[in-house]
Write a protein that holds these residues in place. Structure first.
Motif, PDB file in Angstrom:
ATOM      1  N   LEU A   1      -0.488   3.719  13.338  1.00 20.13           N
ATOM      2  CA  LEU A   1      -0.914   2.667  12.414  1.00 20.13           C
ATOM      3  C   LEU A   1      -2.354   2.258  12.667  1.00 20.13           C
ATOM      4  CD1 LEU A   1       2.299   0.451  12.316  1.00 20.13           C
ATOM      5  CD2 LEU A   1       1.468   2.023  10.576  1.00 20.13           C
ATOM      6  N   MET A   2      -2.783   2.318  13.943  1.00 21.72           N
ATOM      7  CA  MET A   2      -4.186   2.028  14.234  1.00 21.72           C
ATOM      8  C   MET A   2      -5.097   3.034  13.538  1.00 21.72           C
ATOM      9  SD  MET A   2      -6.607   3.625  16.400  1.00 21.72           S
ATOM     10  CE  MET A   2      -8.291   3.276  15.937  1.00 21.72           C
TER      11      MET A   2
ATOM     12  N   ALA B   1      -5.353  -5.513   3.247  1.00 23.01           N
ATOM     13  CA  ALA B   1      -4.714  -4.278   3.715  1.00 23.01           C
ATOM     14  C   ALA B   1      -4.585  -4.263   5.239  1.00 23.01           C
ATOM     15  CB  ALA B   1      -5.518  -3.068   3.244  1.00 23.01           C
ATOM     16  N   THR B   2      -5.611  -4.738   5.927  1.00 26.87           N
ATOM     17  CA  THR B   2      -5.567  -4.775   7.388  1.00 26.87           C
ATOM     18  C   THR B   2      -4.476  -5.720   7.883  1.00 26.87           C
ATOM     19  OG1 THR B   2      -7.934  -4.284   7.520  1.00 26.87           O
ATOM     20  CG2 THR B   2      -6.903  -5.237   9.465  1.00 26.87           C
ATOM     21  N   ALA B   3      -4.325  -6.873   7.215  1.00 29.05           N
ATOM     22  CA  ALA B   3      -3.284  -7.822   7.606  1.00 29.05           C
ATOM     23  C   ALA B   3      -1.898  -7.196   7.474  1.00 29.05           C
ATOM     24  CB  ALA B   3      -3.382  -9.085   6.759  1.00 29.05           C
ATOM     25  N   LEU B   4      -1.677  -6.431   6.412  1.00 28.59           N
ATOM     26  CA  LEU B   4      -0.385  -5.765   6.232  1.00 28.59           C
ATOM     27  C   LEU B   4      -0.143  -4.756   7.347  1.00 28.59           C
ATOM     28  CD1 LEU B   4      -0.393  -5.168   2.367  1.00 28.59           C
ATOM     29  CD2 LEU B   4       0.907  -6.876   3.648  1.00 28.59           C
ATOM     30  N   MET B   5      -1.163  -3.975   7.694  1.00 32.96           N
ATOM     31  CA  MET B   5      -1.007  -2.963   8.737  1.00 32.96           C
ATOM     32  C   MET B   5      -0.862  -3.603  10.111  1.00 32.96           C
ATOM     33  SD  MET B   5      -3.494   0.168   7.562  1.00 32.96           S
ATOM     34  CE  MET B   5      -3.298   0.908   5.934  1.00 32.96           C
ATOM     35  N   VAL B   6      -1.526  -4.741  10.335  1.00 30.76           N
ATOM     36  CA  VAL B   6      -1.353  -5.464  11.599  1.00 30.76           C
ATOM     37  C   VAL B   6       0.088  -5.940  11.739  1.00 30.76           C
ATOM     38  CG1 VAL B   6      -1.959  -7.580  12.833  1.00 30.76           C
ATOM     39  CG2 VAL B   6      -3.760  -6.150  11.888  1.00 30.76           C
ATOM     40  N   GLY B   7       0.654  -6.440  10.631  1.00 29.67           N
ATOM     41  CA  GLY B   7       2.053  -6.860  10.669  1.00 29.67           C
ATOM     42  C   GLY B   7       2.982  -5.707  11.007  1.00 29.67           C
ATOM     43  N   LEU B   8       2.729  -4.541  10.424  1.00 29.37           N
ATOM     44  CA  LEU B   8       3.534  -3.364  10.736  1.00 29.37           C
ATOM     45  C   LEU B   8       3.363  -2.951  12.197  1.00 29.37           C
ATOM     46  CD1 LEU B   8       2.969  -1.207   7.527  1.00 29.37           C
ATOM     47  CD2 LEU B   8       5.036  -2.450   8.170  1.00 29.37           C
TER      48      LEU B   8
END
Length: 420
Positions: free
Chosen positions: A340-341, A398-405
């Motif tokens: 994800l990173m 988009a970054t916030a969504l990926m951080v949550g994942l």
């Protein structure tokens, strides 16, 4: 301070530092989240201070992430041409800008290619230095027996205060720079008529709508494909032994180390004729982003795999699971944070990169970054700021969504998210 000139070395250095340090942050976050907390707790329970535990336990175990971060930072800064082109000027010429000017100004493709080739030499040197640094040592921290975080105090208040002050100062400076862009997007004519208006944003969502939708489409396609490629390449070069293994690992860094302008021109030359005619299509843009910016995902996956004990995969195989089942049920869940990173990094660059794609855009496909560059060259600074604000907000969402994942995957990996 009156004679200080932001243009030149110092302006370029500061801008590139702020631009590229998130790469290191994202890589190290994935590595640190995978360190077994029992190792640090054992040092603290034996009377070691938090500082000594950090120096003797946490820092050595973070070596794969640090080494891979240095490789990515060096290669990215080495190949950057946009920042030196704007801030370097004549007082601080660098190879990427000289190669770009050689190609676009003098139409000397061979001369520009020769200058670009010189960038491979320091990139190769840092790559082999990184390989020597990591070497054959073991950095295994994931063995299937990780525990939860204890209540031990990690650092003293003085150390925490210093770190907090540094982080807040850096965040304040970045927010200050962003606030200037927001202010520029809300005025009629920046520096001339500072009366507030929303006309600039209306311009973005009317005249710039195609660039907005095209950029999101390309990023949405390139991000998962690039993540998949990063997992496959990272797993092969770190877990499998075959002839050409190290060559494959180095080649995966080539597109990242070369100047984006040289990469873009190479794509135009390679795919401008049949049988593979891709010029002007979405495919060539997706390919350019994938193969250029997948390097961060590959290095993050490699660093995470350094931490995973091979015995876990061997145990799965000894119980009768095939290679594919072992990969999807054992290895892949453990490297999800690193995956994800890499996807976050790829998405951000799909939205913001320009050097590799400036030669690949066409009337059929437009990008936000090219529209920003067009506004700048036409002295439409307010519209350029409005495009930049929209771009920043899209990246943040988009970054916030990926951080949550990423956090969800990390909690499940550490056993805090419930039974698995």
């Amino acid at each position: 301070m009156g004679n200080f000139n932001f243009y030149g070395f110092w302006g370029t250095w500061l801008s590139e530092t702020l631009t590229y340090f998130p790469i290191s942050f994202l890589t190290l976050t994935a590595v640190l989240s995978a360190i077994d907390p029992n190792l640090e707790d054992a040092g603290l329970s034996m009377g070691a201070s938090p500082g000594r535990v950090f120096r003797t336990v946490t820092l050595p175990l973070s070596t794969p992430g640090i080494a891979n971060s240095i490789l990515l930072l060096f290669a990215g800064s080495l190949a950057d041409f946009a920042t030196p082109l704007v801030l370097g000027g004549h007082s601080f010429p660098v190879l990427p800008t000289q190669a770009y000017l050689q190609i676009t100004g003098l139409y000397d493709l061979r001369g520009g290619a020769a200058l670009s080739f010189l960038l491979l030499l320091p990139a190769m040197a840092v790559y082999f230095l990184q390989r020597f640094w990591v070497g054959k040592k073991s950095y295994v921290t994931i063995t299937g027996k990780a525990g939860s975080r204890s209540s031990y105090k990690r650092t003293g208040r003085f150390s925490e205060g210093i770190l907090l002050a540094i982080c807040l100062s850096l965040a304040a400076f970045i927010l200050y720079l962003c606030s200037i862009i927001f202010w520029g997007a809300l005025v009629k004519v920046w520096g001339v008529d500072n009366s507030l208006t929303l006309e600039n944003f209306r311009y973005v969502f009317t005249h710039g709508r195609k660039a907005l939708t095209d950029t999101l489409k390309i990023a949405a396609v390139a991000t998962p494909l690039g993540g998949l490629m990063a997992v496959v390449v990272g797993f092969l070069v770190q877990r499998k032994t075959f002839r050409g293994n190290r060559v494959m690992e180095f080649v995966s860094m080539l597109n990242y180390a070369l100047p984006g302008t040289a990469v873009g021109i190479a794509y135009v030359i390679a795919f401008n004729e049949r049988p593979i005619l891709l010029t002007g299509t979405m495919t060539i843009l997706v390919a350019a982003y994938m193969f250029r910016y997948q390097a961060a995902g590959i290095r993050s996956v490699v660093a995470s795999l350094h931490q995973i004990d091979r015995s876990m995969e061997e145990a799965s195989a000894s119980l009768g699971a095939g290679a594919a089942r072992t990969f999807f049920r054992v290895t892949l869940p453990l490297i999800v944070p690193a995956l994800l990173m890499g996807m976050r990094y790829l998405f951000i660059h799909c939205m913001t990169a320009i050097s590799a794609t400036i030669f690949l855009v066409s009337v059929r496909w437009s990008l936000l970054t090219t529209r920003i560059l067009e506004c700048m060259t036409e002295l439409q600074f307010a519209q350029a700021c409005a495009f930049s604000v929209v771009l920043i907000l899209l990246v943040f969402v988009a970054t916030a969504l990926m951080v949550g994942l990423t956090r969800l995957a990390t909690r499940r990996l550490s056993g805090e998210g419930g039974p698995t």
